[in-house]
Motif scaffolding. Sequence first.
Motif, short mmCIF file in Angstrom:
data_model
loop_
_atom_site.label_atom_id
_atom_site.label_comp_id
_atom_site.label_asym_id
_atom_site.label_seq_id
_atom_site.Cartn_x
_atom_site.Cartn_y
_atom_site.Cartn_z
N ASP A 113 -5.18 5.72 -1.41
CA ASP A 113 -4.09 4.75 -1.31
C ASP A 113 -4.13 3.84 -2.52
O ASP A 113 -5.20 3.56 -3.08
CB ASP A 113 -4.22 3.88 -0.06
CG ASP A 113 -4.15 4.69 1.23
OD1 ASP A 113 -3.48 5.73 1.24
OD2 ASP A 113 -4.76 4.25 2.22
N ILE A 114 -2.95 3.38 -2.91
CA ILE A 114 -2.84 2.42 -4.02
C ILE A 114 -2.42 1.08 -3.43
O ILE A 114 -1.45 1.00 -2.68
CB ILE A 114 -1.80 2.89 -5.05
CG1 ILE A 114 -2.19 4.23 -5.63
CG2 ILE A 114 -1.63 1.85 -6.14
CD1 ILE A 114 -1.13 4.83 -6.52
N ASN A 115 -3.16 0.05 -3.78
CA ASN A 115 -2.84 -1.31 -3.36
C ASN A 115 -2.66 -2.15 -4.61
O ASN A 115 -3.57 -2.22 -5.44
CB ASN A 115 -3.96 -1.88 -2.49
CG ASN A 115 -3.63 -3.24 -1.95
OD1 ASN A 115 -2.53 -3.48 -1.51
ND2 ASN A 115 -4.59 -4.14 -2.00
N VAL B 179 0.84 -1.20 0.00
CA VAL B 179 0.00 0.00 0.00
C VAL B 179 0.87 1.24 0.00
O VAL B 179 1.77 1.38 0.82
CB VAL B 179 -0.94 0.01 1.23
CG1 VAL B 179 -1.78 1.28 1.25
CG2 VAL B 179 -1.85 -1.20 1.20
N GLN B 180 0.63 2.14 -0.95
CA GLN B 180 1.39 3.37 -1.05
C GLN B 180 0.44 4.53 -1.28
O GLN B 180 -0.61 4.37 -1.89
CB GLN B 180 2.38 3.27 -2.21
CG GLN B 180 3.36 2.13 -2.02
CD GLN B 180 4.36 2.02 -3.13
OE1 GLN B 180 4.42 2.85 -4.01
NE2 GLN B 180 5.16 0.98 -3.09
N ASN B 181 0.83 5.68 -0.80
CA ASN B 181 0.02 6.88 -0.98
C ASN B 181 0.52 7.66 -2.19
O ASN B 181 1.71 7.67 -2.47
CB ASN B 181 0.12 7.80 0.24
CG ASN B 181 -0.66 7.28 1.41
OD1 ASN B 181 -0.99 6.11 1.47
ND2 ASN B 181 -0.97 8.15 2.33
N TYR C 205 -1.11 -9.11 -11.79
CA TYR C 205 -1.18 -8.00 -10.84
C TYR C 205 -2.54 -7.31 -10.95
O TYR C 205 -3.12 -7.21 -12.02
CB TYR C 205 -0.04 -7.00 -11.04
CG TYR C 205 0.06 -6.41 -12.42
CD1 TYR C 205 -0.61 -5.23 -12.75
CD2 TYR C 205 0.83 -7.02 -13.40
CE1 TYR C 205 -0.52 -4.69 -14.02
CE2 TYR C 205 0.92 -6.49 -14.67
CZ TYR C 205 0.25 -5.32 -14.97
OH TYR C 205 0.32 -4.78 -16.23
N VAL C 206 -3.03 -6.88 -9.80
CA VAL C 206 -4.34 -6.23 -9.70
C VAL C 206 -4.14 -4.92 -8.93
O VAL C 206 -3.63 -4.93 -7.82
CB VAL C 206 -5.36 -7.13 -8.97
CG1 VAL C 206 -6.69 -6.42 -8.82
CG2 VAL C 206 -5.52 -8.46 -9.68
N VAL C 207 -4.54 -3.81 -9.55
CA VAL C 207 -4.40 -2.50 -8.92
C VAL C 207 -5.74 -2.09 -8.32
O VAL C 207 -6.77 -2.18 -8.97
CB VAL C 207 -3.94 -1.44 -9.95
CG1 VAL C 207 -3.84 -0.07 -9.30
CG2 VAL C 207 -2.63 -1.84 -10.59
N GLN C 208 -5.69 -1.67 -7.05
CA GLN C 208 -6.89 -1.19 -6.38
C GLN C 208 -6.59 0.16 -5.74
O GLN C 208 -5.47 0.41 -5.30
CB GLN C 208 -7.32 -2.16 -5.28
CG GLN C 208 -7.74 -3.51 -5.77
CD GLN C 208 -8.02 -4.45 -4.61
OE1 GLN C 208 -7.21 -4.59 -3.71
NE2 GLN C 208 -9.17 -5.09 -4.65
N PHE C 209 -7.61 1.00 -5.67
CA PHE C 209 -7.50 2.28 -4.98
C PHE C 209 -8.39 2.21 -3.75
O PHE C 209 -9.55 1.84 -3.83
CB PHE C 209 -7.93 3.42 -5.90
CG PHE C 209 -7.04 3.57 -7.10
CD1 PHE C 209 -5.80 4.17 -6.99
CD2 PHE C 209 -7.43 3.09 -8.34
CE1 PHE C 209 -4.96 4.30 -8.09
CE2 PHE C 209 -6.60 3.20 -9.45
CZ PHE C 209 -5.36 3.81 -9.32
N PHE D 279 1.21 10.32 -12.55
CA PHE D 279 2.00 9.49 -11.65
C PHE D 279 2.12 8.10 -12.24
O PHE D 279 1.31 7.68 -13.07
CB PHE D 279 1.41 9.46 -10.23
CG PHE D 279 0.01 8.93 -10.13
CD1 PHE D 279 -0.22 7.59 -9.87
CD2 PHE D 279 -1.08 9.77 -10.27
CE1 PHE D 279 -1.51 7.10 -9.76
CE2 PHE D 279 -2.38 9.30 -10.16
CZ PHE D 279 -2.60 7.95 -9.90
N ASN D 280 3.18 7.40 -11.83
CA ASN D 280 3.46 6.06 -12.33
C ASN D 280 3.29 5.03 -11.23
O ASN D 280 3.63 5.29 -10.07
CB ASN D 280 4.89 5.96 -12.87
CG ASN D 280 5.10 6.75 -14.13
OD1 ASN D 280 4.20 6.90 -14.94
ND2 ASN D 280 6.30 7.25 -14.30
#
Length: 194
Positions: free
Chosen positions: A183-185, A56-58, A98-102, A83-84
């Motif tokens: 947040d990005i997960n 998890v990153q902001n 890979y699965v991107v979630q916000f 942003f990347n």
Amino acid sequence: MKKKKTVLLVICILLAIILSFLGGKAFSKYLSEVKGIGTAEIANWVFKVNGKEDMVQNVNLLSTYNNETLINNKVAPGTSGSFNIVVDATGSEVGVEYVVQFLNESEKPQNLIFIYQGEEYTTIQELEKDLSGTIHANDEDKTRTITINWEWQYETGEDENEINQNDQIDTNDAKQLENYTFDINVKGIQVMPQ
């Protein structure tokens, strides 16, 4: 007579021993046991996002802005940036889905949009549906860079009436919202070998 009985008993015992020895040989089987050790090397698993293994990153849009559009270090109508998200499975010996979630999105300006591969998204939830992918075990390049642009247009709408309505929305957002965050997960899941 006692002597005859003893001799007869000794002969019977000797005869029983000889017969059991010969009979045992006739009914025996070969038996051997070989022991070994099973081994298997475990495939390496490496999965990083933006160079880190914690998931998890902001993202602070202020740090992703286009310098020419930022107003007093704040996001406002007329600002934009990008942003990347760098997904890296270098060193992994298996395929990675890979699965991107916000997560934890709060205080999004209504007219702020996201742009990914030429498509516009009005919500971050719409965007995340198109950000998943696969890095195959035999891919030479095991990194994927997902570039997401964001934009808060100076004027939004097709005609003067829509522009005026959206200006009012932008003004209300500026009065009520203080800090847009999310947040990005990114989850990495091993691909089932074929």
